[in-house]
Enzyme design. Structure first.
Site, PDB file in Angstrom:
ATOM      1  N   CYS A 169      27.752  33.576  38.575  1.00  0.00           N
ATOM      2  CA  CYS A 169      28.397  34.856  38.299  1.00  0.00           C
ATOM      3  C   CYS A 169      27.518  35.743  37.411  1.00  0.00           C
ATOM      4  O   CYS A 169      26.511  36.244  37.879  1.00  0.00           O
ATOM      5  CB  CYS A 169      29.787  34.630  37.726  1.00  0.00           C
ATOM      6  SG  CYS A 169      30.899  35.988  38.102  1.00  0.00           S
ATOM      7  N   HIS A 183      32.278  30.763  41.447  1.00  0.00           N
ATOM      8  CA  HIS A 183      32.261  29.681  40.443  1.00  0.00           C
ATOM      9  C   HIS A 183      32.432  28.327  41.128  1.00  0.00           C
ATOM     10  O   HIS A 183      33.559  27.833  41.252  1.00  0.00           O
ATOM     11  CB  HIS A 183      33.388  29.897  39.429  1.00  0.00           C
ATOM     12  CG  HIS A 183      33.169  31.080  38.557  1.00  0.00           C
ATOM     13  ND1 HIS A 183      32.547  30.997  37.335  1.00  0.00           N
ATOM     14  CD2 HIS A 183      33.449  32.388  38.741  1.00  0.00           C
ATOM     15  CE1 HIS A 183      32.458  32.202  36.795  1.00  0.00           C
ATOM     16  NE2 HIS A 183      33.011  33.059  37.634  1.00  0.00           N
ATOM     17  N   GLU A 212      31.958  25.534  40.007  1.00  0.00           N
ATOM     18  CA  GLU A 212      32.421  24.483  39.075  1.00  0.00           C
ATOM     19  C   GLU A 212      33.915  24.191  39.217  1.00  0.00           C
ATOM     20  O   GLU A 212      34.386  23.158  38.749  1.00  0.00           O
ATOM     21  CB  GLU A 212      32.072  24.850  37.625  1.00  0.00           C
ATOM     22  CG  GLU A 212      32.834  26.029  37.014  1.00  0.00           C
ATOM     23  CD  GLU A 212      32.161  27.376  37.245  1.00  0.00           C
ATOM     24  OE1 GLU A 212      31.412  27.520  38.228  1.00  0.00           O
ATOM     25  OE2 GLU A 212      32.419  28.300  36.434  1.00  0.00           O
TER      26      GLU A 212
HETATM   27  N1  GLN Z   1      31.091  40.184  33.753  1.00  0.00           N
HETATM   28  C1  GLN Z   1      30.730  39.973  35.121  1.00  0.00           C
HETATM   29  C2  GLN Z   1      31.721  40.636  36.069  1.00  0.00           C
HETATM   30  O1  GLN Z   1      32.801  40.998  35.679  1.00  0.00           O
HETATM   31  C3  GLN Z   1      30.610  38.511  35.443  1.00  0.00           C
HETATM   32  C4  GLN Z   1      31.903  37.786  35.376  1.00  0.00           C
HETATM   33  C5  GLN Z   1      31.733  36.283  35.314  1.00  0.00           C
HETATM   34  O2  GLN Z   1      30.656  35.788  34.990  1.00  0.00           O
HETATM   35  N2  GLN Z   1      32.786  35.549  35.561  1.00  0.00           N
HETATM   36  O3  GLN Z   1      31.434  40.797  37.220  1.00  0.00           O
END
Ligand code: GLN
Length: 542
Positions: free
Chosen positions: A381, A514, A516
């Protein structure tokens, strides 16, 4: 008929009620029962999404787009299930629902009160969370500690639930802490006695007490607890700190917890320790001592390990799969200049998700280090955003950035998603939950999913969980591809870049989602297993 096992906590918080609940669930699941779990969080937030990771640890995301407490992660990993978002009940959700019913006129004429309206709503939510599937057993963990003001309506509702479902279908497990007093050189049972008394004052008598302690407590002390707390001697169980959380089901099994529960709530199973053999194998594989692979997590919430708990567990699952011991270094990215010496001894670098500008430049330095030194690097992300940004900067797009950190940047390689531009409200409005992603054949990512435990839901389709507002800016697709970046995963409508990789690097993969949240100790996520494998190979270089 569904049986309920309700888990409460006493003495102090953070004693591992979540792990205890998940472990009881694991035992029953190993017997062949269908088990689900619910977490109650008595705070007023509607969900965990707006909580600071420093306060409550990681925000877990369910497949159906709910931002929840991290205990749902424990349940999913131990039970190997996918739980719906309604398995996380909060005071916020309960009150919001009751107030909207009141406004609709559902209680016309009534004075709306905690008892019966709030308690009825709590029971309804517990039953609804269980109604999606035909479960044999549902674990209900009440967050916080008995005696907290905000837990009281929940304890009352749970007491009523026992009466409505029948005493033989509902049991209570109280998890307490037995402290060791260094000065007196002895364990003290008084806090457990007091918290049990507190629980009893709500009309609930525990059927089982699980005593957490720093080291094993002896039988005499357990007898004393049984006696003072009026619980069957066989139902006082000690779970001293374990070297791995995955051992807790085995510790409970040794104490015959499965057969006690079977008898207490009349489960139609034959408790048998050998049914946990599969789990024993998993636990054994998690205990490999050498060789060691050192992974650095470069993020800004490093002071609290729980902020990256699913990533930590997924790395561990990957290490067990590869057959190596995992050592994690938590490295703060919140520095003016990331000290390269902290990166020097690493075999792999993981850049996790995150929000806000603090620490972003440190992440970019880690990406640069990984590119220059050919160290395996995995971005998740915001980690993927860092990889794209740094790759752009070194490909001639000077000062490229994400508009999350610089609205007027000349090269906005990461930008707010179109549908996010109109969003005003912060809670639950990100792109959340499971979305499909198309993998591009011939890429390392495709090979990783094909060879590993990847679950394809179609020809080249996978589904992964998301939590973000910002995204790879399509205006830079062509130029960054021309510079050598490979887009190895795209949304099925070809609009959103989901995964990037570098072909001329040992392991450089960044994903928008994600992974994970989908790794299990018995089914490690392919990206984590492959990343650990590459890191191990890097550690073996000449
Ligand atoms: N801040 C970034 C977004 O909102 C990444 C979010 C994250 O890493 N979960 O896209």
């Amino acid at each position: 008929m569904t049986k309920y096992i309700i888990i409460t906590g006493g003495v102090v918080s953070s004693i591992g009620k979540g792990i205890t609940s998940a472990s009881i669930g694991r035992i029953l699941r190993s017997y062949g029962l269908k088990v689900s779990a619910i977490k109650i969080d008595p705070y007023l937030n509607w969900d965990s999404g707006t909580l600071n990771p420093y306060q409550h640890g990681e925000v877990y995301v369910t497949y159906d787009s709910m931002e929840t407490d991290l205990d749902l992660g424990h349940y999913e990993r131990f039970l190997d299930v996918e739980l719906p978002g309604i398995a996380n009940i909060t005071t916020g959700k309960v009150y919001k629902s009751v107030i909207s019913k009141e406004r609709k006129g559902d209680y016309l004429g009534a004075c709306v009160q905690i008892i019966p309206h709030i308690t009825d709503e709590i029971k309804l939510m517990i039953r609804e969370a269980n109604s999606l599937e035909d479960n044999d057993v549902v674990l209900v963990e009440l967050g916080g500690t008995v005696g907290d003001i905000e837990s009281q309506p929940f304890l009352e509702a749970l007491r009523q639930l026992r009466n409505e479902e029948g005493k033989n279908n509902v049991m209570f497990v109280h998890v307490t802490y037995v402290p060791y007093l260094e000065a007196a050189k002895e364990f003290k049972t008084k806090p457990t006695q007091h918290s049990t008394k507190e629980l009893r004052s709500t009309g609930i008598s525990p059927d089982m007490i699980v005593c957490r302690s720093s080291s094993p407590i002896d039988d005499e002390l357990q007898k004393k607890i049984a006696n003072f707390c009026d619980v069957d001697e066989r139902a006082v169980v000690n779970t001293p700190d374990a070297s791995s959380i995955y051992e807790v089901p085995l510790v409970l099994d040794k104490n015959n917890v499965g057969s006690f529960i079977k008898n207490r709530i009349n489960l139609n199973v034959e408790p048998d320790s050998s049914k946990l053999d599969e789990w024993r194998k998993v636990v054994k594989s998690l205990k490999i001592q050498s060789p060691t692979v050192k992974i650095g997590i470069v993020g800004k919430y490093v002071e609290l390990e729980d902020a990256y708990i699913s990533i930590r567990e997924s790395l561990l699952h990957g290490a067990a799969d590869v057959g190596v011991n995992l050592k994690i270094e938590y490295i703060s990215s919140d520095v003016d200049n990331l000290d390269e010496t902290v990166l020097n001894g690493l075999d792999g670098i993981l850049i996790p998700g995150g929000f806000g500008e603090r620490g972003f430049e440190g992440k970019l330095e880690a990406v640069e280090y990984a590119i220059v030194n050919q160290v395996p690097i995995f971005g998740i992300c915001l980690g993927m955003h860092s990889m794209v940004t740094q790759f752009a900067r070194r490909s001639g797009f000077d000062d490229a950035n994400s508009t999350e950190f610089d609205k007027d940047v000349k090269y906005p390689v990461i930008d707010l998603m179109e549908e996010q531009k109109k969003v005003k409200q912060m809670g639950g409005t990100m792109r959340l939950g499971s979305y499909d992603c198309k993998l591009v054949k011939g890429t390392k990512t495709y090979a990783t999913y094909s060879e590993g435990n990847g679950i394809f839901i179609g020809e080249d389709l996978i589904e992964e969980r998301h939590r973000h507002r910002y995204e790879f800016n399509n205006e830079f697709r062509q130029s960054l591809q021309d510079a050598g970046l490979v887009l190895s995963g795209i949304s099925p409508d070809d609009f959103l870049v989901e995964i990037v990789e570098l072909p001329d690097h040992p392991w450089f993969i960044g994903c928008q989602f994600h992974p994970e949240f989908k790794s299990r100790p018995n089914r490690p996520h392919p990206l984590f297993a492959s990343f650990i494998d590459a890191s191990y190979k890097f550690s073996q270089r000449e």
